[in-house]
Design a protein around this motif. Sequence first.
Motif, PDB file in Angstrom:
ATOM      1  N   THR A  46     -23.010   0.801  -0.117  1.00 54.31           N
ATOM      2  CA  THR A  46     -23.671   0.260  -1.313  1.00 54.31           C
ATOM      3  C   THR A  46     -24.815   1.168  -1.765  1.00 54.31           C
ATOM      4  O   THR A  46     -25.702   1.503  -0.974  1.00 54.31           O
ATOM      5  CB  THR A  46     -24.235  -1.149  -1.013  1.00 54.31           C
ATOM      6  N   ASN A  47     -24.745   1.581  -3.030  1.00 56.33           N
ATOM      7  CA  ASN A  47     -25.772   2.459  -3.616  1.00 56.33           C
ATOM      8  C   ASN A  47     -25.960   3.761  -2.832  1.00 56.33           C
ATOM      9  O   ASN A  47     -27.039   4.339  -2.818  1.00 56.33           O
ATOM     10  CB  ASN A  47     -27.125   1.734  -3.710  1.00 56.33           C
ATOM     11  N   ARG A  48     -24.892   4.227  -2.199  1.00 53.69           N
ATOM     12  CA  ARG A  48     -25.004   5.424  -1.361  1.00 53.69           C
ATOM     13  C   ARG A  48     -23.846   6.384  -1.635  1.00 53.69           C
ATOM     14  O   ARG A  48     -23.541   7.240  -0.829  1.00 53.69           O
ATOM     15  CB  ARG A  48     -25.017   4.977   0.117  1.00 53.69           C
ATOM     16  N   TYR A  49     -23.184   6.185  -2.786  1.00 57.33           N
ATOM     17  CA  TYR A  49     -22.068   7.085  -3.088  1.00 57.33           C
ATOM     18  C   TYR A  49     -22.113   7.550  -4.544  1.00 57.33           C
ATOM     19  O   TYR A  49     -22.608   6.854  -5.421  1.00 57.33           O
ATOM     20  CB  TYR A  49     -20.723   6.418  -2.794  1.00 57.33           C
ATOM     21  N   TYR A  50     -21.604   8.753  -4.745  1.00 60.66           N
ATOM     22  CA  TYR A  50     -21.377   9.294  -6.082  1.00 60.66           C
ATOM     23  C   TYR A  50     -19.905   9.056  -6.381  1.00 60.66           C
ATOM     24  O   TYR A  50     -19.084   8.983  -5.471  1.00 60.66           O
ATOM     25  CB  TYR A  50     -21.715  10.784  -6.128  1.00 60.66           C
ATOM     26  N   GLN A  51     -19.569   8.959  -7.674  1.00 63.59           N
ATOM     27  CA  GLN A  51     -18.194   8.584  -7.996  1.00 63.59           C
ATOM     28  C   GLN A  51     -17.638   9.472  -9.105  1.00 63.59           C
ATOM     29  O   GLN A  51     -18.307   9.729 -10.104  1.00 63.59           O
ATOM     30  CB  GLN A  51     -18.154   7.120  -8.439  1.00 63.59           C
ATOM     31  N   ALA A  52     -16.419   9.960  -8.908  1.00 67.79           N
ATOM     32  CA  ALA A  52     -15.718  10.738  -9.937  1.00 67.79           C
ATOM     33  C   ALA A  52     -14.347  10.110 -10.117  1.00 67.79           C
ATOM     34  O   ALA A  52     -13.625   9.893  -9.133  1.00 67.79           O
ATOM     35  CB  ALA A  52     -15.580  12.188  -9.498  1.00 67.79           C
ATOM     36  N   THR A  53     -14.010   9.783 -11.361  1.00 66.91           N
ATOM     37  CA  THR A  53     -12.717   9.134 -11.590  1.00 66.91           C
ATOM     38  C   THR A  53     -11.851   9.972 -12.529  1.00 66.91           C
ATOM     39  O   THR A  53     -12.338  10.510 -13.531  1.00 66.91           O
ATOM     40  CB  THR A  53     -12.887   7.723 -12.197  1.00 66.91           C
ATOM     41  N   PHE A  54     -10.584  10.059 -12.180  1.00 70.76           N
ATOM     42  CA  PHE A  54      -9.596  10.809 -12.958  1.00 70.76           C
ATOM     43  C   PHE A  54      -8.302   9.993 -12.996  1.00 70.76           C
ATOM     44  O   PHE A  54      -7.944   9.369 -11.990  1.00 70.76           O
ATOM     45  CB  PHE A  54      -9.293  12.161 -12.293  1.00 70.76           C
ATOM     46  N   ALA A  55      -7.609  10.026 -14.114  1.00 72.03           N
ATOM     47  CA  ALA A  55      -6.322   9.336 -14.178  1.00 72.03           C
ATOM     48  C   ALA A  55      -5.418   9.882 -13.077  1.00 72.03           C
ATOM     49  O   ALA A  55      -5.177  11.090 -12.989  1.00 72.03           O
ATOM     50  CB  ALA A  55      -5.677   9.554 -15.546  1.00 72.03           C
ATOM     51  N   GLY A  56      -4.957   8.993 -12.203  1.00 68.64           N
ATOM     52  CA  GLY A  56      -4.082   9.416 -11.117  1.00 68.64           C
ATOM     53  C   GLY A  56      -4.823   9.858  -9.869  1.00 68.64           C
ATOM     54  O   GLY A  56      -4.197  10.184  -8.873  1.00 68.64           O
ATOM     55  N   CYS A  57      -6.140   9.928  -9.905  1.00 70.71           N
ATOM     56  CA  CYS A  57      -6.914  10.364  -8.742  1.00 70.71           C
ATOM     57  C   CYS A  57      -6.455  11.753  -8.279  1.00 70.71           C
ATOM     58  O   CYS A  57      -6.512  12.702  -9.052  1.00 70.71           O
ATOM     59  CB  CYS A  57      -6.819   9.309  -7.640  1.00 70.71           C
ATOM     60  N   ALA A  58      -5.930  11.891  -7.072  1.00 74.00           N
ATOM     61  CA  ALA A  58      -5.660  13.216  -6.499  1.00 74.00           C
ATOM     62  C   ALA A  58      -4.666  14.042  -7.314  1.00 74.00           C
ATOM     63  O   ALA A  58      -4.829  15.265  -7.447  1.00 74.00           O
ATOM     64  CB  ALA A  58      -5.141  13.066  -5.070  1.00 74.00           C
ATOM     65  N   ILE A  59      -3.658  13.402  -7.885  1.00 74.48           N
ATOM     66  CA  ILE A  59      -2.599  14.179  -8.539  1.00 74.48           C
ATOM     67  C   ILE A  59      -3.148  14.962  -9.740  1.00 74.48           C
ATOM     68  O   ILE A  59      -2.634  16.022 -10.095  1.00 74.48           O
ATOM     69  CB  ILE A  59      -1.422  13.262  -8.971  1.00 74.48           C
ATOM     70  N   GLY A  60      -4.226  14.468 -10.339  1.00 74.15           N
ATOM     71  CA  GLY A  60      -4.791  15.140 -11.506  1.00 74.15           C
ATOM     72  C   GLY A  60      -5.727  16.281 -11.178  1.00 74.15           C
ATOM     73  O   GLY A  60      -6.054  17.085 -12.047  1.00 74.15           O
ATOM     74  N   VAL A  61      -6.180  16.367  -9.931  1.00 78.71           N
ATOM     75  CA  VAL A  61      -7.203  17.364  -9.612  1.00 78.71           C
ATOM     76  C   VAL A  61      -6.841  18.269  -8.434  1.00 78.71           C
ATOM     77  O   VAL A  61      -7.608  19.153  -8.078  1.00 78.71           O
ATOM     78  CB  VAL A  61      -8.569  16.691  -9.315  1.00 78.71           C
ATOM     79  N   CYS A  62      -5.670  18.052  -7.803  1.00 74.25           N
ATOM     80  CA  CYS A  62      -5.312  18.914  -6.677  1.00 74.25           C
ATOM     81  C   CYS A  62      -4.746  20.227  -7.199  1.00 74.25           C
ATOM     82  O   CYS A  62      -4.401  20.364  -8.364  1.00 74.25           O
ATOM     83  CB  CYS A  62      -4.337  18.216  -5.729  1.00 74.25           C
ATOM     84  N   SER A  63      -4.645  21.206  -6.316  1.00 75.11           N
ATOM     85  CA  SER A  63      -4.243  22.553  -6.736  1.00 75.11           C
ATOM     86  C   SER A  63      -2.752  22.653  -7.009  1.00 75.11           C
ATOM     87  O   SER A  63      -2.292  23.642  -7.565  1.00 75.11           O
ATOM     88  CB  SER A  63      -4.640  23.571  -5.665  1.00 75.11           C
TER      89      SER A  63
END
Length: 208
Positions: A46-63
């Motif tokens: 709680t109140n101890r994380y940063y958050q990044a959201t992308f459509a599809g999560c990993a599939i949109g940002v992996c190599s």
Amino acid sequence: MPTSPGVSRKYPQCYPAPRKYGLVIGCVDCRLLDDLVRFLDHDNLTNRYYQATFAGCAIGVCSKPPKPGARNKSSKPPGFAKWRGTLVDHLKLVLKLTKGELTDVYIIEHTDCGAYRLFLDRDYYADPSNPDTAGERADHAHYARVLAEDLAGWFESDDAKELEAEIQETNKAFKLVPPLVRGFLMDLRGGVDLMFGTNPDETGECHQ
Ligand SMILES: [Zn+2]
């Protein structure tokens, strides 16, 4: 009937608890936003994380995003390279802001993800009464693992060394330490499974 909406959720317990700051990488799906917060509260983040959201999560940002031919022809190919660059930019910012105290990364995929359906042109729910949950889980685990390996690789990169040198200008003792990366799969009831952790034994069902 549970008295608290969180009581009925199933969460994994078989991995080391997060130690300092977390970075949560998730999907933009609107059905599970409250469930995501609930899970992170459960993990004492709680109140101890940063958050990044992308459509599809990993599939949109992996190599290794899906090849163009694998995508649904009717959907516009997303800017995977741009999304990946955005994630790395935010990772660097978080490392600076936390002064090296980013200890844990949570990759939180979810079932019935519309982005996976579009990007892979694969409908795990073609038969809603008998969905292909094994195939779905395998795809999410695959892309989340690729992303986890990518993140580990980034900490060995020149980019990471440059960031470390930059921070050392004001803090000579600073050392960039890779965070622990875990992959989770959330279901549509908000329950969570660990797909992989930092220990090879941390796979599969591990609810208490
Ligand atoms: Zn999704």
